[in-house]
Design a protein around this motif. Sequence first.
Motif, mmCIF file in Angstrom:
data_model
loop_
_atom_site.group_PDB
_atom_site.id
_atom_site.type_symbol
_atom_site.label_atom_id
_atom_site.label_comp_id
_atom_site.label_asym_id
_atom_site.label_seq_id
_atom_site.Cartn_x
_atom_site.Cartn_y
_atom_site.Cartn_z
ATOM 1 N N LYS A 1 -116.232 -43.327 -54.128
ATOM 2 C CA LYS A 1 -116.329 -42.025 -55.011
ATOM 3 C C LYS A 1 -115.844 -42.344 -56.533
ATOM 4 N N ALA A 2 -114.864 -43.237 -56.514
ATOM 5 C CA ALA A 2 -114.095 -43.505 -57.763
ATOM 6 C C ALA A 2 -114.975 -44.488 -58.279
ATOM 7 N N GLN A 3 -115.669 -45.406 -57.797
ATOM 8 C CA GLN A 3 -116.319 -46.307 -58.367
ATOM 9 C C GLN A 3 -117.600 -45.787 -59.047
ATOM 10 N N LYS A 4 -118.195 -44.748 -58.067
ATOM 11 C CA LYS A 4 -119.433 -43.747 -58.623
ATOM 12 C C LYS A 4 -118.913 -42.976 -59.891
ATOM 13 N N LEU A 5 -117.808 -42.633 -59.928
ATOM 14 C CA LEU A 5 -117.058 -41.742 -61.091
ATOM 15 C C LEU A 5 -117.064 -42.762 -62.232
ATOM 16 N N TYR A 6 -116.698 -43.895 -62.103
ATOM 17 C CA TYR A 6 -116.500 -44.633 -63.360
ATOM 18 C C TYR A 6 -117.998 -44.989 -63.887
ATOM 19 N N ALA A 7 -118.931 -45.393 -62.895
ATOM 20 C CA ALA A 7 -120.083 -45.804 -63.435
ATOM 21 C C ALA A 7 -121.102 -44.803 -64.063
ATOM 22 N N SER A 8 -120.473 -43.357 -63.748
ATOM 23 C CA SER A 8 -121.233 -42.242 -64.530
ATOM 24 C C SER A 8 -120.750 -42.293 -65.838
ATOM 25 N N TYR A 9 -119.536 -42.762 -66.210
ATOM 26 C CA TYR A 9 -119.101 -42.501 -67.574
ATOM 27 C C TYR A 9 -119.391 -44.012 -68.245
ATOM 28 N N GLY A 10 -120.264 -44.761 -67.764
ATOM 29 C CA GLY A 10 -120.609 -46.058 -68.410
ATOM 30 C C GLY A 10 -119.604 -47.138 -68.439
ATOM 31 N N VAL A 11 -118.604 -46.996 -67.361
ATOM 32 C CA VAL A 11 -117.846 -48.299 -67.233
ATOM 33 C C VAL A 11 -118.171 -49.255 -66.394
ATOM 34 N N THR A 12 -117.818 -50.377 -66.566
ATOM 35 C CA THR A 12 -118.540 -51.469 -65.866
ATOM 36 C C THR A 12 -117.342 -52.412 -65.298
ATOM 37 N N THR A 13 -116.267 -52.496 -65.942
ATOM 38 C CA THR A 13 -115.071 -53.150 -65.667
ATOM 39 C C THR A 13 -113.779 -51.988 -65.301
ATOM 40 N N VAL A 14 -113.177 -52.288 -64.335
ATOM 41 C CA VAL A 14 -112.158 -51.101 -64.015
ATOM 42 C C VAL A 14 -110.793 -51.825 -63.764
ATOM 43 N N GLN A 15 -109.754 -51.077 -63.884
ATOM 44 C CA GLN A 15 -108.327 -51.793 -63.655
ATOM 45 C C GLN A 15 -107.449 -51.250 -62.500
ATOM 46 N N GLU A 16 -106.736 -52.173 -61.766
ATOM 47 C CA GLU A 16 -105.976 -51.651 -60.920
ATOM 48 C C GLU A 16 -104.561 -51.803 -61.744
ATOM 49 N N GLY A 17 -103.919 -50.840 -62.240
ATOM 50 C CA GLY A 17 -102.628 -50.849 -63.254
ATOM 51 C C GLY A 17 -101.236 -51.375 -62.510
ATOM 52 N N MET A 18 -101.221 -51.314 -61.352
ATOM 53 C CA MET A 18 -100.108 -52.179 -60.481
ATOM 54 C C MET A 18 -100.248 -52.244 -59.335
ATOM 55 N N MET A 19 -100.647 -53.497 -58.725
ATOM 56 C CA MET A 19 -100.769 -53.551 -57.323
ATOM 57 C C MET A 19 -99.502 -53.894 -56.763
ATOM 58 N N ALA B 1 -96.718 -54.253 -53.023
ATOM 59 C CA ALA B 1 -96.957 -54.888 -52.043
ATOM 60 C C ALA B 1 -97.747 -54.050 -50.872
ATOM 61 N N PRO B 2 -97.585 -53.006 -50.442
ATOM 62 C CA PRO B 2 -98.377 -52.080 -49.552
ATOM 63 C C PRO B 2 -99.574 -52.150 -50.036
ATOM 64 N N LEU B 3 -100.238 -52.306 -51.106
ATOM 65 C CA LEU B 3 -101.668 -51.970 -51.582
ATOM 66 C C LEU B 3 -102.136 -53.373 -51.232
ATOM 67 N N GLY B 4 -101.449 -54.516 -50.956
ATOM 68 C CA GLY B 4 -102.127 -55.884 -50.709
ATOM 69 C C GLY B 4 -103.279 -56.008 -49.653
ATOM 70 N N PRO B 5 -102.926 -55.125 -48.570
ATOM 71 C CA PRO B 5 -103.826 -55.311 -47.433
ATOM 72 C C PRO B 5 -105.269 -54.528 -47.762
#
Length: 414
Positions: free
Chosen positions: A70-88, A90-94
Motif C-alpha cells: 500500500k505504501a509503495q503504491k501511495l509513493y508512486a501515486s505522488y511521482g516518487v521512484t526512490t524512497v528511504q527507510e529513515g532508520m533501520m 535491529a528488529p526491522l532487519g528480518p
Amino acid sequence: VSHQSGHMGAFNSRALEALGVDGHTQPPQGGMIAVKDGEPTGYMEENAFLQYIQKAPMPSPEAFLEAYRKAQKLYASYGVTTVQEGMMSAPLGPLYQLLLHSGILELDLVAYLDMEAGDELKRQFADHIGKYKDHMKIGGYKMFLDGSPQGRTAWLREPYLPVEEGDAGPAGETTAPSPDCGYPTLTDAAVKSNIMRAERDQMQLLAHCNGDAACEQYLREYAAALAELPDHTPGDIRPVMIHAQLLGLDQLERVKALGIIPSFFLAHVYHWGDIHLKNLGQKRAERISPAHSALEHGIRFTLHQDAPVIRPDMMETVWCAVNRMTRNGGILGTEERISVADALKAVTINGAYQYFEEDKKGSIAPGKLADFVILEQNPLEADSMDLRKIRVLATIKEGTCIYRADGQGTGEVR
C-alpha cells in the motif's frame, strides 16, 4: 498511542505494567517519563518513548508486506521512484529480509542503519552496502540529536515561548510540559564518536536536527571530528542534516564549509506553522527551513515529507517552498520563499546527489535511468498557488509505468 511525529506517545496502565514501568523508573538519557503524584501518567518523550515502543509486538509478516504494498503504491501515486527507510533498527532487519525475498519492491529503497545495530545489520545486508540489489541499498547510518518543534522537544538555543498546559493548535495537537529549550538526545562525545565512525567506515551519516542547538552540536562535533581525521575532507561522505528546521542563519557558513546537506521538512510551514508561531514567536517561526538563505550561501539542499508524519506529496512540498502559507492562510517567512525551479531541483537532482546517484537519476538525460513523472500541467507555467493541485498522471520507473491516474494499467513505456 503515538504522536504523528513519532517523537512521543502514551501507554495505558496495562502497557506500563507489562513494561515494568512505575514511578521509580528512570528514563534513559535524552528521554522523559511523565510522573504525577508518584505514578507514571503514561506519557513519554524521545528516547524513553522509543525504547519502550520497540517492545510492543511487531506486525505479522503478512501485515508488514501488505502495508508495504500500500505504501509503495501511495509513493508512486505522488511521482516518487526512490524512497528511504529513515532508520533501520535491529528488529526491522528480518522484516526487510522478508521484503527482499518477496520480490515486491518496485521503487528503489535506500536504508539508513541505527548505529547501535549497524555492524549486525551490515552483516545481514552485506550485498546491499552502497549499491542496489533487488532495488534496495544501505545508504549509511542515522542518529537523532533532538526531538520535535511542535512537541517542544526540539533542542533550542533560546527558550520556547510559555504556553498554558493543554493549549491546542489548529490541527488538535496538544502541548505537554517540557524543558524551556527542549533537550539533546546524545552527548557531545557520542555525536563525535558517531561522526568519526561514519567517516572511517565511509558510510553516509544522517543526523536528525530540528532545533538550532542540535544543529550547533552537529556542526561543532563534525568540525572537531574532522580535525582528528586529517585524511578526510569536508563533504566526502555527504553528511545530511535532517529537517534543519531552526537552522540559524549564523550557522549557514559552517554548513557549507563542512559539506553538510540540509534536508528541509519545509511542509512544516503549512502543517504546523501556526503552532510554531505560538511556540517560537514571529521572528524565529519565519526562519523555519531557511531555503532561500541556503541558496544565497551556495548550499545544496533537499526537501522531504518525513512520511508517515505527512503524506509523501512532492507537489504540496513544492507549493509550500514557493508560497510558505500556513493552515490559517498567513505567510510565514516571505524572504525565505524560493522559485518553482529551485524547489523542483531540491526534490529531483539534489535528491539524487544526496544519495550519490546524480549520474543515474535526478534529471532526464541520455544514459540515466528512465525514472520520471508525467504531470497534468507544467509547474513552471502554473499559478504558484495552484502548484499543489497539479496531479500526477503517470509515474515511470526504469522505463516501466508503475502508476497511472486513470487506472488503465501499467507496463513498459516506449
